[in-house]
Scaffold this motif. Sequence first.
Motif, PDB file in Angstrom:
ATOM      1  N   GLY A   1       0.849  -1.188   0.000  1.00  9.93           N
ATOM      2  CA  GLY A   1       0.000   0.000   0.000  1.00  9.93           C
ATOM      3  C   GLY A   1       0.882   1.234   0.000  1.00  9.93           C
ATOM      4  N   TRP A   2       0.675   2.107  -0.985  1.00 14.59           N
ATOM      5  CA  TRP A   2       1.501   3.316  -1.096  1.00 14.59           C
ATOM      6  C   TRP A   2       0.584   4.525  -0.991  1.00 14.59           C
ATOM      7  N   VAL A   3       0.661   5.243   0.106  1.00 19.67           N
ATOM      8  CA  VAL A   3      -0.164   6.421   0.340  1.00 19.67           C
ATOM      9  C   VAL A   3       0.671   7.656   0.050  1.00 19.67           C
ATOM     10  N   SER A   4       0.291   8.369  -1.003  1.00 19.32           N
ATOM     11  CA  SER A   4       1.043   9.552  -1.419  1.00 19.32           C
ATOM     12  C   SER A   4       0.077  10.673  -1.755  1.00 19.32           C
ATOM     13  N   SER A   5       0.458  11.900  -1.417  1.00 13.49           N
ATOM     14  CA  SER A   5      -0.419  13.041  -1.709  1.00 13.49           C
ATOM     15  C   SER A   5      -0.633  13.200  -3.208  1.00 13.49           C
ATOM     16  N   SER A   6       0.298  12.719  -4.029  1.00 12.58           N
ATOM     17  CA  SER A   6       0.137  12.828  -5.484  1.00 12.58           C
ATOM     18  C   SER A   6      -1.045  11.998  -5.974  1.00 12.58           C
TER      19      SER A   6
ATOM     20  N   GLN B   1     -14.321  15.220  -2.233  1.00 13.43           N
ATOM     21  CA  GLN B   1     -13.882  16.594  -2.497  1.00 13.43           C
ATOM     22  C   GLN B   1     -14.259  17.566  -1.373  1.00 13.43           C
ATOM     23  N   THR B   2     -15.208  17.177  -0.508  1.00 13.92           N
ATOM     24  CA  THR B   2     -15.606  18.070   0.588  1.00 13.92           C
ATOM     25  C   THR B   2     -14.817  17.816   1.864  1.00 13.92           C
ATOM     26  N   CYS B   3     -13.905  16.853   1.838  1.00 12.91           N
ATOM     27  CA  CYS B   3     -13.111  16.517   3.026  1.00 12.91           C
ATOM     28  C   CYS B   3     -11.887  17.418   3.130  1.00 12.91           C
ATOM     29  N   SER B   4     -11.427  17.623   4.345  1.00 10.47           N
ATOM     30  CA  SER B   4     -10.213  18.399   4.566  1.00 10.47           C
ATOM     31  C   SER B   4      -8.994  17.583   4.144  1.00 10.47           C
ATOM     32  N   GLN B   5      -7.852  18.248   4.087  1.00  8.47           N
ATOM     33  CA  GLN B   5      -6.623  17.560   3.687  1.00  8.47           C
ATOM     34  C   GLN B   5      -6.303  16.410   4.633  1.00  8.47           C
ATOM     35  N   GLY B   6      -6.450  16.637   5.932  1.00  9.07           N
ATOM     36  CA  GLY B   6      -6.178  15.581   6.896  1.00  9.07           C
ATOM     37  C   GLY B   6      -7.153  14.430   6.771  1.00  9.07           C
ATOM     38  N   GLU B   7      -8.422  14.756   6.527  1.00 13.02           N
ATOM     39  CA  GLU B   7      -9.430  13.711   6.339  1.00 13.02           C
ATOM     40  C   GLU B   7      -9.148  12.899   5.086  1.00 13.02           C
ATOM     41  N   LYS B   8      -8.721  13.578   4.038  1.00 15.86           N
ATOM     42  CA  LYS B   8      -8.382  12.872   2.793  1.00 15.86           C
ATOM     43  C   LYS B   8      -7.235  11.883   3.014  1.00 15.86           C
ATOM     44  N   GLN B   9      -6.241  12.286   3.801  1.00 10.87           N
ATOM     45  CA  GLN B   9      -5.116  11.392   4.074  1.00 10.87           C
ATOM     46  C   GLN B   9      -5.569  10.151   4.828  1.00 10.87           C
TER      47      GLN B   9
ATOM     48  N   LEU C   1       3.906   5.197   3.817  1.00 13.81           N
ATOM     49  CA  LEU C   1       3.263   6.486   4.076  1.00 13.81           C
ATOM     50  C   LEU C   1       4.224   7.579   3.625  1.00 13.81           C
ATOM     51  N   ASP C   2       3.962   8.123   2.459  1.00 17.34           N
ATOM     52  CA  ASP C   2       4.884   9.034   1.786  1.00 17.34           C
ATOM     53  C   ASP C   2       4.486  10.479   2.059  1.00 17.34           C
ATOM     54  N   GLU C   3       5.246  11.139   2.942  1.00 13.75           N
ATOM     55  CA  GLU C   3       4.966  12.529   3.318  1.00 13.75           C
ATOM     56  C   GLU C   3       3.492  12.680   3.702  1.00 13.75           C
ATOM     57  N   ALA C   4       3.016  11.793   4.558  1.00 11.56           N
ATOM     58  CA  ALA C   4       1.588  11.724   4.895  1.00 11.56           C
ATOM     59  C   ALA C   4       1.058  13.012   5.518  1.00 11.56           C
ATOM     60  N   CYS C   5       1.915  13.756   6.220  1.00 12.95           N
ATOM     61  CA  CYS C   5       1.458  14.959   6.920  1.00 12.95           C
ATOM     62  C   CYS C   5       1.716  16.236   6.124  1.00 12.95           C
ATOM     63  N   ASN C   6       2.111  16.093   4.889  1.00 16.46           N
ATOM     64  CA  ASN C   6       2.435  17.255   4.063  1.00 16.46           C
ATOM     65  C   ASN C   6       1.218  18.171   3.915  1.00 16.46           C
TER      66      ASN C   6
END
Length: 259
Positions: free
Chosen positions: A81-86, A141-149, A166-171
Amino acid sequence: MAAVIEMKNVTWRREGKTVLSGIDWTVNAGQHWALFGLNGSGKTTLLNMINGYIWPSEGEIYVLGHKLGSVDMRELRRSIGWVSSSLQEKLYGKDTAQDLIVSGKYASIGLYEKPAAEDYEKAEALMKQLRCQHLLDRSYQTCSQGEKQKLLIARALMANPKLLILDEACNGLDFISKESLLDSIEELSSQPDAPHMLYVTHHTEEILPVFGHALLLRRGKVFGSGQTKEMLTAERLSDFFEMPVDVNWSHDRAWLARN
């Protein structure tokens, strides 16, 4: 169990430039690691190699006991599992939180299969585990950045990965959102069926106690590798940053200050 990740003298060159050089690194079973490096240090290249999107110019890579180059990467990636903001940019904003999570089972952008009722039950259980069950039926799309992560982490967990990156999960998160996400990651690590985790960051204070080992990457080379508390010392990090820094430990996390 074989090593989760093993790199032997790995080098990667592109257009005559050496991006990674002589990487030797082993993540053993039962370990959670932090990958620490500044922007441009080669972290993303390293992750692309673990996932088999690029191949080493020299050296060997083993992931979950399989030598890259001799295994079907499409199958192996189902265990990673690769979680990335991209990834956020590629997802459909109108998808509900639970549909987004369930799509992780199929590794698809959007949901094209007809999931079973137990898939949605699992998605809701993951949302509860990550403290985001209040997002049920909310559009992504209505979720905050933290919620999206948190939703992205739940999406990655839907496929029961053996390795979670977890790739820069808190960015881009504010302090409260960041601490909430880190709390969820810490709770996740305590679960009996938790995957091996690799936390990638350039902020020392994000490295939770559960990440007992750390790899310091600088200019494409291993600067240090070992127990996190031995890696995150004032002396070592002053050499790493090439400027004097202080390290203050609070709640088993290392906070940096300019010396």
